[in-house]
Design an enzyme around this catalytic site. Structure first.
Site, PDB file in Angstrom:
ATOM      1  N   GLY A 131       1.164   4.947 -14.640  1.00 47.12           N
ATOM      2  CA  GLY A 131       0.458   4.016 -15.523  1.00 47.12           C
ATOM      3  C   GLY A 131       0.820   2.587 -15.154  1.00 47.12           C
ATOM      4  O   GLY A 131       1.343   2.323 -14.060  1.00 47.12           O
TER       5      GLY A 131
ATOM      6  N   HIS B 212     -14.406 -25.632  -7.881  1.00 47.75           N
ATOM      7  CA  HIS B 212     -14.388 -25.235  -6.471  1.00 47.75           C
ATOM      8  C   HIS B 212     -13.348 -26.039  -5.712  1.00 47.75           C
ATOM      9  O   HIS B 212     -13.261 -27.249  -5.916  1.00 47.75           O
ATOM     10  CB  HIS B 212     -15.765 -25.473  -5.854  1.00 47.75           C
ATOM     11  CG  HIS B 212     -15.787 -25.172  -4.380  1.00 47.75           C
ATOM     12  ND1 HIS B 212     -15.855 -23.878  -3.889  1.00 47.75           N
ATOM     13  CD2 HIS B 212     -15.704 -25.991  -3.296  1.00 47.75           C
ATOM     14  CE1 HIS B 212     -15.827 -23.930  -2.565  1.00 47.75           C
ATOM     15  NE2 HIS B 212     -15.734 -25.194  -2.181  1.00 47.75           N
TER      16      HIS B 212
ATOM     17  N   GLY C 124       5.624   6.795 -20.793  1.00 48.56           N
ATOM     18  CA  GLY C 124       5.213   6.425 -22.152  1.00 48.56           C
ATOM     19  C   GLY C 124       6.397   6.187 -23.066  1.00 48.56           C
ATOM     20  O   GLY C 124       7.559   6.350 -22.668  1.00 48.56           O
TER      21      GLY C 124
ATOM     22  N   GLY D 292       5.226   8.788 -13.279  1.00 49.18           N
ATOM     23  CA  GLY D 292       4.269   8.136 -14.173  1.00 49.18           C
ATOM     24  C   GLY D 292       3.581   6.994 -13.455  1.00 49.18           C
ATOM     25  O   GLY D 292       4.239   6.038 -13.051  1.00 49.18           O
TER      26      GLY D 292
ATOM     27  N   SER E 140       8.653   6.702 -16.135  1.00 46.60           N
ATOM     28  CA  SER E 140       7.835   5.792 -16.968  1.00 46.60           C
ATOM     29  C   SER E 140       6.618   6.569 -17.449  1.00 46.60           C
ATOM     30  O   SER E 140       5.527   6.447 -16.906  1.00 46.60           O
ATOM     31  CB  SER E 140       7.442   4.546 -16.186  1.00 46.60           C
ATOM     32  OG  SER E 140       6.826   4.891 -14.980  1.00 46.60           O
TER      33      SER E 140
ATOM     34  N   VAL F   9       6.147  17.381 -12.769  1.00 50.97           N
ATOM     35  CA  VAL F   9       7.588  17.363 -12.504  1.00 50.97           C
ATOM     36  C   VAL F   9       8.270  18.362 -13.441  1.00 50.97           C
ATOM     37  O   VAL F   9       8.010  18.360 -14.648  1.00 50.97           O
ATOM     38  CB  VAL F   9       8.148  15.941 -12.741  1.00 50.97           C
ATOM     39  CG1 VAL F   9       9.661  15.942 -12.674  1.00 50.97           C
ATOM     40  CG2 VAL F   9       7.561  14.970 -11.732  1.00 50.97           C
TER      41      VAL F   9
END
Ligand SMILES: Cc1cc2nc3c(=O)[nH]c(=O)nc-3n(C[C@H](O)[C@H](O)[C@H](O)COP(=O)(O)OP(=O)(O)OC[C@H]3O[C@@H](n4cnc5c(N)ncnc54)[C@H](O)[C@@H]3O)c2cc1C
Length: 473
Positions: free
Chosen positions: A185, A451, A272, A183, A270, A240
């Site tokens: 994501g 800056h 979901g 996964g 991973s 997979v």
């Protein structure tokens, strides 16, 4: 004898970000609130999600700092890692935040009950399975906030040793030598980035044609380039199908359709999360769920049942993010108070991915804007030209702004802000404000950035979009 019923203005089932935000916001507004939690207040986010994951990414950042110290003339020995110590630090951060949250809930007089909440009938919540089992609560408003739990894939049964989800992964006290992250994501990329920084050989295996598929295409290219440079392997369009443990049981071969098996010590899935809605509401109440078990709710977070709201990860079709759960909780409470809240515009919410380099964005990607019929103008400015980025030694990345072309052919309304690079998760605020304020490029370009700061790159991109760039053409 029927159990005594305790009455509140609002009863909340689930004590994660959605539940506790609703409790705190409701209590701040003077409502009497009870919240039922079956594990620990803080939910996935605090115990198995955002906080532990970012804590380990910070370990990775410290490693990078020490590794790169010589460039600054600071002599430091080559770092070594004791992940058990990292795990201990993570746990102490989590424990401290949990204690703090419990304290805030108590200070606001939220009644926190320990057990499983079940909406048994309209306005009636029963507590089972915990210290407060047997108690029955009554309220005209009930908020469902039971959250989510990791999904896995057929053939990847979680054993906590060779195959892990984020739940087990975030409790490890050692790291493997090699890992496949299934996964690509946000969570997968965060895990892969952290593992790679800490010396693990990582392969991301993603079913879609690219990692981070929801991001702007140029952000994806940037992260893909960066990951490749760091030797994170990425297999995309890769399906997979299972895994075969080695005879010693210390590694496994990940089976991927049409490819050689991938030998790794650990597979982190991973892919979901599924909603925790089973058995939470009696069917007679009339709360509607979709085919995957997510609760259907409208713009005010009202479910199909009168007097029942839903927030957070269980809500159908909305991003599973802690800050979205917070926002939805506030909408639900405002609605309960009769304040007619504006619905959340999910196309413009902020997203943050804490891999290295970080990713943050709000609003439409260039492709989405074009698909929605906008004539767009875009501009990007790389962090390579930013003085502060050079100083901190983090020059990878860019800011890209997507704007609608006005009738005069110039860049008009800001539609999307996409950032990759140093601390962009902390810099997104200005971009998010611009997108949600429906600000015009000329207005944002007139704002002054300090800056030297990393945020000058955002300012410079806006100035360049007006047609008269300073450093950027
Ligand atoms: C590894 C990982 C990293 C993440 N990183 C981020 C991130 O960086 N930023 C971000 O915004 N989001 C992140 N998320 C997502 C975030 O954790 C979730 O979106 C958020 O926790 C959802 O909040 P929730 O309240 O809806 O559900 P949850 O946090 O899941 O909480 C639900 C709670 O309800 C309780 N509960 C369930 N059923 C019952 C019941 N019947 N009775 C009583 N209690 C019950 C559970 O025990 C749980 O405590 C991450 C998730 C993971 C897994």
């Amino acid at each position: 004898m029927a159990p005594e019923t305790e009455a509140f203005d609002v009863v909340i089932i689930g004590g994660g970000p959605g539940g506790y935000a609703a409790a705190l916001y409701g209590a701040s507004a003077g409502l009497s609130v009870a919240m039922i939690e079956m594990a620990q207040v803080g939910g996935t986010c605090l115990h198995r999600g955002c906080i532990p994951a970012k804590e380990f990414l910070e370990t990775a950042a410290v490693w990078r700092t020490v590794t790169g110290a010589a460039e600054f003339g600071v002599a430091a020995a080559a770092p070594t890692l004791d992940f058990a110590v990292s795990q201990g630090r993570k746990q102490s951060v989590v424990d401290m935040l949990t204690k703090g949250l419990s304290g805030v809930l108590a200070n606001r007089s939220v009644t926190v009950l320990s057990g499983k909440g079940r909406l048994a009938a309209a306005g009636q919540v029963e507590v089972t399975d915990g210290l407060d089992a047997g108690r029955t609560l009554r309220a005209p408003a009930v908020i469902l906030a039971t959250g989510s739990t990791p999904r896995t894939l057929p053939g990847l049964e979680v054993d906590g040793r060779l195959v892990l989800t984020s739940d087990e992964f975030l409790d490890l006290d050692h790291l493997p030598a090699s890992a496949a992250v299934v996964g690509g994501g946000a969570i997968g990329c965060e895990f892969a980035s952290m593992l790679s920084d800490l010396g693990v050989e990582v392969t991301i295996v993603e079913g879609l044609p690219s990692i981070l598929a929801a991001c702007d295409a140029e952000v994806v290219s940037q992260i893909t380039r960066s990951f490749k440079k760091r030797k994170i392997a990425m297999l995309t369009s890769a399906v997979v199908t299972g895994h075969v443990p080695s005879s010693s049981g210390t590694s496994t071969a990940l089976a991927i359709e049409g490819r050689e098996p991938l030998d790794v010590e650990m597979v982190v899935v991973s892919v979901g999360r599924r909603p925790m809605t089973e058995g939470v509401v009696d069917p007679s109440v009339g709360v509607e769920v979709d085919e995957r078990g997510f609760v259907r709710a409208d713009g005010q977070m009202r479910t199909a049942a009168q007097g029942v709201w839903a927030v957070g990860d269980i809500v159908a079709g909305t991003p599973q993010l802690a800050h979205i759960a917070f926002a939805e909780a506030m909408v639900a409470i405002k609605d309960i108070l009769g304040e007619e809240p504006a619905p959340i515009d999910y196309l413009r919410v902020p997203w943050a991915i804490y891999c290295h380099p970080e990713v943050a964005f709000a609003g439409l990607t260039e492709a989405q804007a074009i698909e929605m019929g906008y004539d767009v103008v875009t501009k990007k400015d790389p962090f390579g030209g930013n003085g502060r980025a050079r100083i901190v030694g983090e020059t990878e990345g860019m800011v890209k702004v997507v704007a609608a072309k006005g009738p005069d052919g110039r860049a008009g309304q800001v539609l999307g802000v996409h950032m990759v690079g140093p601390w962009v998760t902390e810099q997104l605020g200005a971009g998010y404000l611009a997108v949600n304020w429906e600000a015009m490029v000329d207005e944002v370009a007139a704002l002054i950035q300090p800056h030297p700061s990393l945020s000058e790159t955002f300012g410079e991109t806006m100035i360049a979009l007006t047609g008269r760039g300073l450093h950027v053409g």
